[in-house]
Design an enzyme around this catalytic site. Structure first.
Site, PDB file in Angstrom:
ATOM      1  N   ARG A 260       0.827  -1.214   0.000  1.00  0.00           N
ATOM      2  CA  ARG A 260       0.000   0.000   0.000  1.00  0.00           C
ATOM      3  C   ARG A 260       0.861   1.264   0.000  1.00  0.00           C
ATOM      4  O   ARG A 260       0.533   2.263   0.636  1.00  0.00           O
ATOM      5  CB  ARG A 260      -0.993   0.009   1.167  1.00  0.00           C
ATOM      6  CG  ARG A 260      -2.148  -0.964   0.991  1.00  0.00           C
ATOM      7  CD  ARG A 260      -3.260  -0.727   1.996  1.00  0.00           C
ATOM      8  NE  ARG A 260      -2.883  -1.094   3.333  1.00  0.00           N
ATOM      9  CZ  ARG A 260      -3.043  -2.304   3.876  1.00  0.00           C
ATOM     10  NH1 ARG A 260      -3.580  -3.273   3.160  1.00  0.00           N
ATOM     11  NH2 ARG A 260      -2.671  -2.544   5.115  1.00  0.00           N
ATOM     12  N   ASP A 292      -3.645   4.049   3.836  1.00  0.00           N
ATOM     13  CA  ASP A 292      -3.175   3.781   2.471  1.00  0.00           C
ATOM     14  C   ASP A 292      -2.353   4.977   2.006  1.00  0.00           C
ATOM     15  O   ASP A 292      -2.835   6.105   2.006  1.00  0.00           O
ATOM     16  CB  ASP A 292      -4.375   3.569   1.543  1.00  0.00           C
ATOM     17  CG  ASP A 292      -4.017   2.854   0.249  1.00  0.00           C
ATOM     18  OD1 ASP A 292      -2.871   3.029  -0.222  1.00  0.00           O
ATOM     19  OD2 ASP A 292      -4.870   2.141  -0.296  1.00  0.00           O
ATOM     20  N   ARG A 294      -0.961   5.160  -1.061  1.00  0.00           N
ATOM     21  CA  ARG A 294      -0.857   5.166  -2.524  1.00  0.00           C
ATOM     22  C   ARG A 294      -1.536   6.386  -3.153  1.00  0.00           C
ATOM     23  O   ARG A 294      -2.471   6.948  -2.600  1.00  0.00           O
ATOM     24  CB  ARG A 294      -1.483   3.894  -3.099  1.00  0.00           C
ATOM     25  CG  ARG A 294      -0.718   2.638  -2.768  1.00  0.00           C
ATOM     26  CD  ARG A 294      -1.454   1.395  -3.229  1.00  0.00           C
ATOM     27  NE  ARG A 294      -2.707   1.211  -2.508  1.00  0.00           N
ATOM     28  CZ  ARG A 294      -3.562   0.226  -2.763  1.00  0.00           C
ATOM     29  NH1 ARG A 294      -3.309  -0.643  -3.731  1.00  0.00           N
ATOM     30  NH2 ARG A 294      -4.675   0.117  -2.061  1.00  0.00           N
TER      31      ARG A 294
END
Length: 370
Positions: A260, A292, A294
């Site tokens: 992630r 997360d 990302r």
């Protein structure tokens, strides 16, 4: 399928800044300190790089001005009642055991007042995140930096991710037949996010005039390559490629976002914590990460470069659809991408459903939840 880029090249000054940041990232990953220039200059060393020699060297530089900067999730794990983005714990003495307890240990607890993170502290943490090392950084005043220490502008660190996305460009392509999708082509892009190249796998001959089946797949060494039972990543990757081959083609974007976005070393640290009873998100939070890390703006740039404007997204993650829409693509619908549910991954899948809103089949859990 031709490849065109929608983004622009960096101007020379921006290009120099990118090189400066990239050199700083290599220094961090090599365990050497970096000077962050700005209104609040600091000398920063990754906490995971601290060894006996560096402990002595840093103590000589710091005097009593050293501090350990930690992100909010780690501070909350340590027992800080206030919700802060980041904070700094004073280090009157460079004590490796204390630093390890504060930065990494499950039984670590706050043992001193936590000061608000300065702009320099925040820039140092951002540099650690880009380098994919543990999000804990030892900081001393910038004037303590020895001559010859590599330096980087704090503002350049902040600008780095967006500029990386803007500089994304294809570097090679070739047919690569896959077991489940014999008519496939790999298009390799440089830039985006992470420390490696990004890959678009074009399966079959998708019709670019309409919605194209797309999967955004973050690299998972353990699941994709070794068939780990702890996740469903490998199943999703191979399953969606095979589905696309049988349904008019599509594009799988294989993105350098292991764990992630936390990096492989931190992912394995999280696995160790999961083996001790934490779920996947609790483990990441214990290390100092949010749910997360990302970003998918560069994934949208890859799709635009391939000529895609409308997407049928194969994903269980609502954030991916929202990110593509925010980047200017039209997501006409989403389709779930399911893998096997096993005793080893049931807790992982349940956490993704309950804590991150992933669209997972509740009935599939029934027999294993009982």
């Amino acid at each position: 399928m031709s490849v065109t880029m929608q983004s622009h090249s960096l101007d020379p000054a921006a290009g120099r800044e990118q090189v400066e940041v990239e050199r700083a990232l290599m220094e961090v990953r090599a365990g050497r300190p970096v000077l962050l220039r700005g209104r609040d200059p600091v000398l920063a060393l990754s906490a995971e790089a601290l060894d006996a020699d560096r402990e002595i060297a840093l103590a000589a530089l710091a005097g009593t001005g050293a501090r350990l900067v930690l992100p909010g999730p780690r501070l909350r794990r340590l027992g800080l009642p206030e919700r802060v983005e980041a904070g700094a714990v004073a280090l009157p003495v460079i004590d490796a055991a204390r630093i390890e307890a504060l930065a990494l240990r499950l039984d670590g607890r706050i043992d001193a007042p936590v000061a608000p993170a300065s702009p320099g502290d925040e820039a140092a943490l951002a540099l650690m995140a880009l380098a994919q090392v543990l999000p804990a950084v030892l900081v001393v005043p910038g004037e303590a930096a020895p001559p010859g220490t590599l330096s980087v502008a704090a503002e350049a660190v902040a600008r780095y991710p967006a500029r990386q996305a803007a500089s994304l460009h294809p570097v090679s392509r070739a047919p690569v037949p896959l077991a489940s999708a014999p008519e496939s082509e790999f298009v390799v892009f440089r830039g985006g996010e992470g420390l490696r190249d990004q890959v678009a796998v074009v399966i079959g001959r998708p019709d670019l005039s309409g919605p194209v089946a797309v999967r955004l797949h973050s690299a998972c060494l353990t699941g994709d390559l070794f068939g780990s039972l702890k996740c469903d990543c490998g199943d999703q990757l191979r399953g969606t490629a095979g589905w696309m081959a049988q349904h008019g083609g599509g594009i799988v974007l294989y993105l350098d976002q292991e764990g992630r976005g936390n990096g492989l070393a931190n992912k394995i640290r999280a696995y160790d914590l999961q083996a001790r009873g934490l779920d996947t998100y609790e483990a990441d939070e214990a290390l100092g990460f949010g749910l997360d890390q990302r970003r998918f703006d560069f994934a949208a740039a890859m799709l635009k470069a391939l000529g895609v404007s409308q997407v049928r997204l194969l994903s269980n993650n609502p954030e991916k659809a929202a990110s593509l829409e925010a980047a200017g693509l039209t997501v006409v619908d989403t389709q779930r991408a399911l893998g096997r549910v096993t005793p080893e991954n049931i807790r992982y899948l349940t956490a993704k459903r309950d804590r991150a809103g992933h669209a997972l089949d509740l009935d599939a859990f029934a027999c294993l939840d009982a």
